[in-house]
Design an enzyme around this catalytic site. Structure first.
Site, PDB file in Angstrom:
ATOM      1  N   ASP A 186       0.885  -1.341  -0.109  1.00  0.00           N
ATOM      2  CA  ASP A 186       0.018  -0.096  -0.013  1.00  0.00           C
ATOM      3  C   ASP A 186       0.970   1.034   0.092  1.00  0.00           C
ATOM      4  O   ASP A 186       1.733   1.309   0.946  1.00  0.00           O
ATOM      5  CB  ASP A 186      -0.869   0.098   1.279  1.00  0.00           C
ATOM      6  CG  ASP A 186      -1.996   0.983   0.998  1.00  0.00           C
ATOM      7  OD1 ASP A 186      -2.571   1.399  -0.137  1.00  0.00           O
ATOM      8  OD2 ASP A 186      -2.610   1.381   2.085  1.00  0.00           O
ATOM      9  N   HIS A 228      -3.893  13.934   1.185  1.00  0.00           N
ATOM     10  CA  HIS A 228      -3.965  13.088   2.483  1.00  0.00           C
ATOM     11  C   HIS A 228      -2.964  13.072   3.393  1.00  0.00           C
ATOM     12  O   HIS A 228      -3.105  13.259   4.688  1.00  0.00           O
ATOM     13  CB  HIS A 228      -4.218  11.519   1.901  1.00  0.00           C
ATOM     14  CG  HIS A 228      -4.265  10.489   2.906  1.00  0.00           C
ATOM     15  ND1 HIS A 228      -5.226  10.394   3.761  1.00  0.00           N
ATOM     16  CD2 HIS A 228      -3.348   9.585   3.129  1.00  0.00           C
ATOM     17  CE1 HIS A 228      -5.113   9.359   4.766  1.00  0.00           C
ATOM     18  NE2 HIS A 228      -4.126   8.782   4.194  1.00  0.00           N
ATOM     19  N   GLU A 241     -10.386   3.717   4.313  1.00  0.00           N
ATOM     20  CA  GLU A 241      -9.664   4.294   3.276  1.00  0.00           C
ATOM     21  C   GLU A 241      -9.974   4.248   1.989  1.00  0.00           C
ATOM     22  O   GLU A 241     -10.043   2.800   1.450  1.00  0.00           O
ATOM     23  CB  GLU A 241      -7.966   4.125   3.613  1.00  0.00           C
ATOM     24  CG  GLU A 241      -7.567   4.753   4.823  1.00  0.00           C
ATOM     25  CD  GLU A 241      -6.117   4.645   5.107  1.00  0.00           C
ATOM     26  OE1 GLU A 241      -5.482   3.981   4.496  1.00  0.00           O
ATOM     27  OE2 GLU A 241      -5.762   5.490   5.847  1.00  0.00           O
ATOM     28  N   GLU A 285      -9.449   3.901  -1.939  1.00  0.00           N
ATOM     29  CA  GLU A 285      -8.038   3.641  -2.607  1.00  0.00           C
ATOM     30  C   GLU A 285      -8.454   2.839  -3.832  1.00  0.00           C
ATOM     31  O   GLU A 285      -9.356   2.383  -4.216  1.00  0.00           O
ATOM     32  CB  GLU A 285      -7.287   2.961  -1.799  1.00  0.00           C
ATOM     33  CG  GLU A 285      -6.804   3.196  -0.653  1.00  0.00           C
ATOM     34  CD  GLU A 285      -5.548   2.725   0.115  1.00  0.00           C
ATOM     35  OE1 GLU A 285      -4.887   1.987  -0.591  1.00  0.00           O
ATOM     36  OE2 GLU A 285      -5.408   2.899   1.416  1.00  0.00           O
ATOM     37  N   ASP A 321      -8.917   0.181   2.433  1.00  0.00           N
ATOM     38  CA  ASP A 321      -7.800  -0.233   3.257  1.00  0.00           C
ATOM     39  C   ASP A 321      -8.161   0.064   4.766  1.00  0.00           C
ATOM     40  O   ASP A 321      -7.987   1.050   5.278  1.00  0.00           O
ATOM     41  CB  ASP A 321      -6.398   0.326   2.953  1.00  0.00           C
ATOM     42  CG  ASP A 321      -5.360   0.071   3.938  1.00  0.00           C
ATOM     43  OD1 ASP A 321      -5.288  -1.124   4.422  1.00  0.00           O
ATOM     44  OD2 ASP A 321      -4.516   0.774   4.026  1.00  0.00           O
ATOM     45  N   ARG A 372      -7.337   3.744  13.714  1.00  0.00           N
ATOM     46  CA  ARG A 372      -6.613   4.944  14.016  1.00  0.00           C
ATOM     47  C   ARG A 372      -5.873   4.991  15.353  1.00  0.00           C
ATOM     48  O   ARG A 372      -4.783   5.590  15.620  1.00  0.00           O
ATOM     49  CB  ARG A 372      -7.170   6.231  13.917  1.00  0.00           C
ATOM     50  CG  ARG A 372      -8.056   6.511  12.335  1.00  0.00           C
ATOM     51  CD  ARG A 372      -6.975   6.434  11.122  1.00  0.00           C
ATOM     52  NE  ARG A 372      -7.480   6.449  10.059  1.00  0.00           N
ATOM     53  CZ  ARG A 372      -6.889   6.245   9.029  1.00  0.00           C
ATOM     54  NH1 ARG A 372      -5.772   5.956   8.734  1.00  0.00           N
ATOM     55  NH2 ARG A 372      -7.589   6.417   7.790  1.00  0.00           N
ATOM     56  N   GLN A 374      -2.984   2.632  15.201  1.00  0.00           N
ATOM     57  CA  GLN A 374      -2.052   2.958  14.223  1.00  0.00           C
ATOM     58  C   GLN A 374      -1.216   4.071  15.238  1.00  0.00           C
ATOM     59  O   GLN A 374      -0.091   4.197  14.702  1.00  0.00           O
ATOM     60  CB  GLN A 374      -2.791   3.786  13.037  1.00  0.00           C
ATOM     61  CG  GLN A 374      -1.875   4.072  11.982  1.00  0.00           C
ATOM     62  CD  GLN A 374      -2.536   4.809  10.784  1.00  0.00           C
ATOM     63  OE1 GLN A 374      -3.847   4.695  10.776  1.00  0.00           O
ATOM     64  NE2 GLN A 374      -1.955   5.200   9.870  1.00  0.00           N
ATOM     65  N   LYS A 385      -3.665  -2.052  10.278  1.00  0.00           N
ATOM     66  CA  LYS A 385      -4.059  -2.184   9.153  1.00  0.00           C
ATOM     67  C   LYS A 385      -4.197  -3.525   8.523  1.00  0.00           C
ATOM     68  O   LYS A 385      -4.833  -3.730   7.487  1.00  0.00           O
ATOM     69  CB  LYS A 385      -3.177  -1.672   8.036  1.00  0.00           C
ATOM     70  CG  LYS A 385      -2.820  -0.056   8.458  1.00  0.00           C
ATOM     71  CD  LYS A 385      -3.496   1.013   7.516  1.00  0.00           C
ATOM     72  CE  LYS A 385      -2.984   2.321   7.834  1.00  0.00           C
ATOM     73  NZ  LYS A 385      -3.889   3.080   6.854  1.00  0.00           N
ATOM     74  N   THR A 443      -8.622  -5.842   4.261  1.00  0.00           N
ATOM     75  CA  THR A 443      -8.607  -4.995   3.271  1.00  0.00           C
ATOM     76  C   THR A 443      -9.673  -5.582   2.084  1.00  0.00           C
ATOM     77  O   THR A 443      -9.540  -6.882   1.972  1.00  0.00           O
ATOM     78  CB  THR A 443      -6.992  -5.007   2.638  1.00  0.00           C
ATOM     79  OG1 THR A 443      -6.048  -4.710   3.708  1.00  0.00           O
ATOM     80  CG2 THR A 443      -6.909  -4.017   1.281  1.00  0.00           C
ATOM     81  N   GLU A 496      -9.579  12.348   8.201  1.00  0.00           N
ATOM     82  CA  GLU A 496      -9.244  13.544   7.643  1.00  0.00           C
ATOM     83  C   GLU A 496     -10.535  14.569   7.703  1.00  0.00           C
ATOM     84  O   GLU A 496     -10.447  15.609   7.810  1.00  0.00           O
ATOM     85  CB  GLU A 496      -9.143  13.598   6.206  1.00  0.00           C
ATOM     86  CG  GLU A 496      -7.497  12.899   5.674  1.00  0.00           C
ATOM     87  CD  GLU A 496      -7.405  12.792   4.194  1.00  0.00           C
ATOM     88  OE1 GLU A 496      -7.689  13.940   3.473  1.00  0.00           O
ATOM     89  OE2 GLU A 496      -7.252  11.782   3.782  1.00  0.00           O
TER      90      GLU A 496
HETATM   91 CA    CA Z   1      -4.190   2.734   3.013  1.00  0.00          CA
END
Ligand code: CA
Length: 441
Positions: free
Chosen positions: A136, A143, A207, A209, A241, A245, A248, A261, A265, A381
């Site tokens: 990834d 971002h 996420e 993507e 994904d 948080r 993370q 993560k 996925t 975000e």
């Molecule tokens: Ca990602």
């Protein structure tokens, strides 16, 4: 490619509706279940053409044996491994099978092919390839800047960002197909007194993507020059994904994401060839004058068409919304063209140390976010730009709750051209496993 070719008609009538998303110009690959077995198919209109059945009925005679054999497999890896010339030849062949007939013999062949179509709505899909490795990237500067300012307000965009397409090695074993429910992970989170706690992640996020499958790959110790990089891209899909948080932010330094993560996925079932997106190519990222130019190995002679205009949207639906029959709420709209690094650059960079990419590897862009409010590709975000999100039921979200359903969709659209659907990637969040189950006691 000319507009005329892209708008060539198919005898599969539903494919000629410019809004359908599966025109003759697209022909995305998939693996679907038929008679209890996985089969390779090609999407056309509201249907799928069964390629194994085509091979068995002699409709692929004239193609090389390895191509015909690859069409009979239960995953796309063998076809990916044959390389871009083989995929393109097969794609042109299938285009002729599905194009509006001009002669009597083509008419007869079309009647034969028609028997090998199955409606998309009656099949279930499978993971299109055995995925050996998943990588990834972090290619959206918008971002990276927003997330960086949350994690490191004093230093949002690290100095290497302008030079290196940042990425990390993800986990292939937990890549699941759209529609698979995703269990909330447990993990270590920073505690109030400096001692971490272990429990269900409370800051679960998605996420949005775009991913791509690699083929044919490169030998260990060799590299992929940037001029050849798109020959290593078999096709594109939509990726979520999922990210925890709280886990993370506690674990990510100094080596990057790990358990935040790797629990899941999700990918969409369709794999859209780059050739299908030829009419939607746009210039690659523009660099500000005071930004450094990429190092020579990342400079492309085709930079004016290295971007791809693909819209990506995210919709949310809570349990209460589902129960009340409320439609999913559109929460963001981004575009693949806003990335700071191109797919070409990411592939070349990945192999630049001699790392071997293999047919069936999955790579993804990283969260796709644009510069404006409304284009943020994750809740983290949005929290920074818009604060709490209010759903139509009045419920509020800064992170995903159990039962929330996330749907990420992508398509290429351009005035005068048919819409090309990349697919839909959806998943519902399940409650964390009980502590007893989690610890195996
Ligand atoms: Ca990602």
């Amino acid at each position: 490619m000319t507009g005329e070719w892209a708008q060539q008609r198919s005898w599969v009538e539903s494919a000629n509706d410019p809004a359908c998303g599966f025109p003759l110009a697209s022909l995305p690959w998939c693996v679907f279940q038929a008679d209890g077995e996985a089969r390779i198919g090609v999407g056309i209109g509201d249907s799928i053409l069964n390629l194994k059945a085509c091979a068995e009925n002699g409709l692929l005679d004239g193609l090389d044996k390895p191509v015909r054999t690859a069409c009979c497999a239960e995953r796309l890896n063998a076809l990916m491994a044959l390389g871009s010339e083989a995929w393109i030849t097969l794609r042109e062949w299938v285009t002729r099978l599905l194009a509006e007939p001009k002669h009597a013999d083509e008419e007869a062949r079309a009647r034969q092919v028609e028997k090998l179509l199955v409606k998309q709505r009656v099949v279930s899909f499978a993971i299109p390839a055995a995925i050996g490795d998943y990588t990834d990237f972090y290619a959206s500067a918008h971002h990276a800047r927003r997330v960086g300012s949350l994690f490191r307000p004093e230093n949002p965009l690290l100095p290497n960002y302008a030079w290196v397409p940042i990425g990390y090695h993800g986990r292939a074993s937990s890549v699941v197909l759209s529609g698979t429910a995703v269990r909330r992970p447990r993990g270590q989170q920073k505690g109030a007194d400096g001692v971490p706690v272990f429990g269900p992640a409370t800051a679960l996020d998605y996420e949005a993507e775009i991913g791509w499958f690699v083929g044919p790959g490169n030998a260990l110790g060799t590299t992929v020059p940037i001029s050849e990089a798109e020959k290593q891209i078999f096709g594109l899909c939509v990726v979520n994904d999922w990210s925890a948080r709280d886990v993370q932010s506690w674990e990510y330094q100094p080596l990057g994401p790990f358990l935040a993560k790797s629990f899941a996925t999700s990918i969409s079932p369709w794999v859209v060839p780059l050739e299908a997106l030829a009419a939607y190519r746009v210039p690659g990222p523009e660099r500000a004058e005071d930004d450094p130019q990429p190092l020579p190995y990342l400079q492309s002679a085709t930079a004016d068409v290295d971007g791809i205009d693909v819209q990506i949207t995210v919709a949310l639906r809570s349990v209460r919304m589902r129960e009340a029959g409320v439609a999913p709420m559109l929460v963001s709209r981004g575009n693949l063209r806003t990335l700071g690094w191109t797919l070409r650059q990411m592939v070349t960079h990945h192999a630049s140390n001699g790392c071997n990419l293999r047919a069936g590897d999955l790579m993804a862009t990283g969260t796709i976010s644009g510069p404006e409010v409304g284009s943020e590709g994750c809740l983290l975000e949005m929290r920074a730009t818009r604060g709490e999100l209010t759903l139509p039921t009045g419920e509020r979200r800064i992170a995903l709750e159990d039962g929330d359903e996330v749907t990420i969709e992508a398509s290429a659209q351009r005035e005068g051209w048919p819409r090309i659907e990349l697919g839909s990637c959806t998943g519902v969040v399940l409650a964390a496993e009980s502590m007893r189950g989690a610890l195996g006691v």
